[in-house]
Scaffold this active site. Structure first.
Site, PDB file in Angstrom:
ATOM      1  N   LYS A 184      43.813  -8.442 -22.152  1.00  0.00           N
ATOM      2  CA  LYS A 184      44.019  -8.783 -23.560  1.00  0.00           C
ATOM      3  C   LYS A 184      45.397  -8.334 -24.044  1.00  0.00           C
ATOM      4  O   LYS A 184      46.066  -9.057 -24.791  1.00  0.00           O
ATOM      5  CB  LYS A 184      42.916  -8.157 -24.418  1.00  0.00           C
TER       6      LYS A 184
ATOM      7  N   GLY B 170      41.832  -3.656 -26.808  1.00  0.00           N
ATOM      8  CA  GLY B 170      40.724  -2.827 -26.361  1.00  0.00           C
ATOM      9  C   GLY B 170      39.509  -3.647 -26.013  1.00  0.00           C
ATOM     10  O   GLY B 170      39.402  -4.830 -26.360  1.00  0.00           O
ATOM     11  N   ASP B 171      38.602  -2.993 -25.325  1.00  0.00           N
ATOM     12  CA  ASP B 171      37.312  -3.597 -25.026  1.00  0.00           C
ATOM     13  C   ASP B 171      36.281  -2.481 -24.936  1.00  0.00           C
ATOM     14  O   ASP B 171      36.606  -1.357 -24.546  1.00  0.00           O
ATOM     15  CB  ASP B 171      37.351  -4.387 -23.715  1.00  0.00           C
ATOM     16  N   THR B 172      35.052  -2.808 -25.340  1.00  0.00           N
ATOM     17  CA  THR B 172      33.957  -1.845 -25.333  1.00  0.00           C
ATOM     18  C   THR B 172      32.753  -2.463 -24.646  1.00  0.00           C
ATOM     19  O   THR B 172      32.417  -3.621 -24.913  1.00  0.00           O
ATOM     20  CB  THR B 172      33.579  -1.438 -26.780  1.00  0.00           C
TER      21      THR B 172
ATOM     22  N   ALA C 235      37.933   0.987 -23.429  1.00  0.00           N
ATOM     23  CA  ALA C 235      39.264   1.057 -22.832  1.00  0.00           C
ATOM     24  C   ALA C 235      40.265   0.509 -23.835  1.00  0.00           C
ATOM     25  O   ALA C 235      40.013  -0.499 -24.491  1.00  0.00           O
ATOM     26  CB  ALA C 235      39.313   0.242 -21.538  1.00  0.00           C
TER      27      ALA C 235
END
Length: 191
Positions: free
Chosen positions: A53, A70-72, A107
């Site tokens: 991303k 970010g990613d969750t 992250a």
């Protein structure tokens, strides 16, 4: 004040948290396929998505500013619980989380001047036992439909959480301490 950063995220929660770091930013919204690769570890997966991303955001950014993404994900029994695809999936996730501990992995990646750095924060979350009424009412609220693991700790599901071990803001979607340190390393923030 002109932006110092692009945030490559459509998440309103991520934007709200980034405001707390007092860095002016604008949004870029890259499209990245969120597909886990065969045998890809959960931690590797969430970090790769954040990096993809950030890289895609940098490629489309109108000005040469750093790009944060970010990613969750939610991990239970080595299974990655992402956003529910439908009601049955969402109810199933909540039933599985009931009375259990799980991990929330967030992250954050920063792309700047041809560089890319990622940080990973893992938080342990414990849910109380949920009744079928709890699960059905929560789904009916509409809140879980766009959230990893089918719940948002900052909303109505906060009442399901017995305890957390780690970063609350990471569970919401942007670990404040680690993101601030990342932005300092990238030269976005000084001091």
């Amino acid at each position: 004040m002109p932006p110092l950063l692009y945030l490559a995220s459509a998440s309103p929660r991520r934007s709200e948290l980034l405001v707390m770091l007092e860095v002016p930013f604008e949004l870029v919204l890259p499209r990245v396929e969120e597909q886990r690769r065969p045998n890809e570890a959960a931690a590797d997966y969430v970090q790769r998505l954040a990096q993809d991303k950030a890289t895609a955001g940098a490629a489309m950014a109108p000005r040469p500013l750093p790009v944060l993404a970010g990613d969750t994900i939610v991990v239970l029994d080595d299974d990655v619980l992402e956003k529910p695809v439908d009601k049955a999936d969402g109810l199933s996730m909540l039933r599985r989380l009931s009375g259990r501990n799980h991990q929330v992995m967030t992250a954050m990646a920063l792309a700047w001047q041809g560089r890319l750095e990622v940080v990973l924060v893992t938080t342990e979350v414990s849910f109380r036992t949920l009744s079928e009424t709890d699960i059905e009412r929560y789904w009916a609220s509409g809140e879980p439909t766009d959230k990893a693991g089918g719940y948002g700790i900052q909303g109505l599901a906060g009442r399901f959480v017995v305890r957390i071990n780690g970063s609350y803001s990471a569970v919401v979607g942007l670990p404040l301490v680690e993101t601030e340190a990342l932005l300092r390393r990238g030269g976005v923030l000084s001091g």
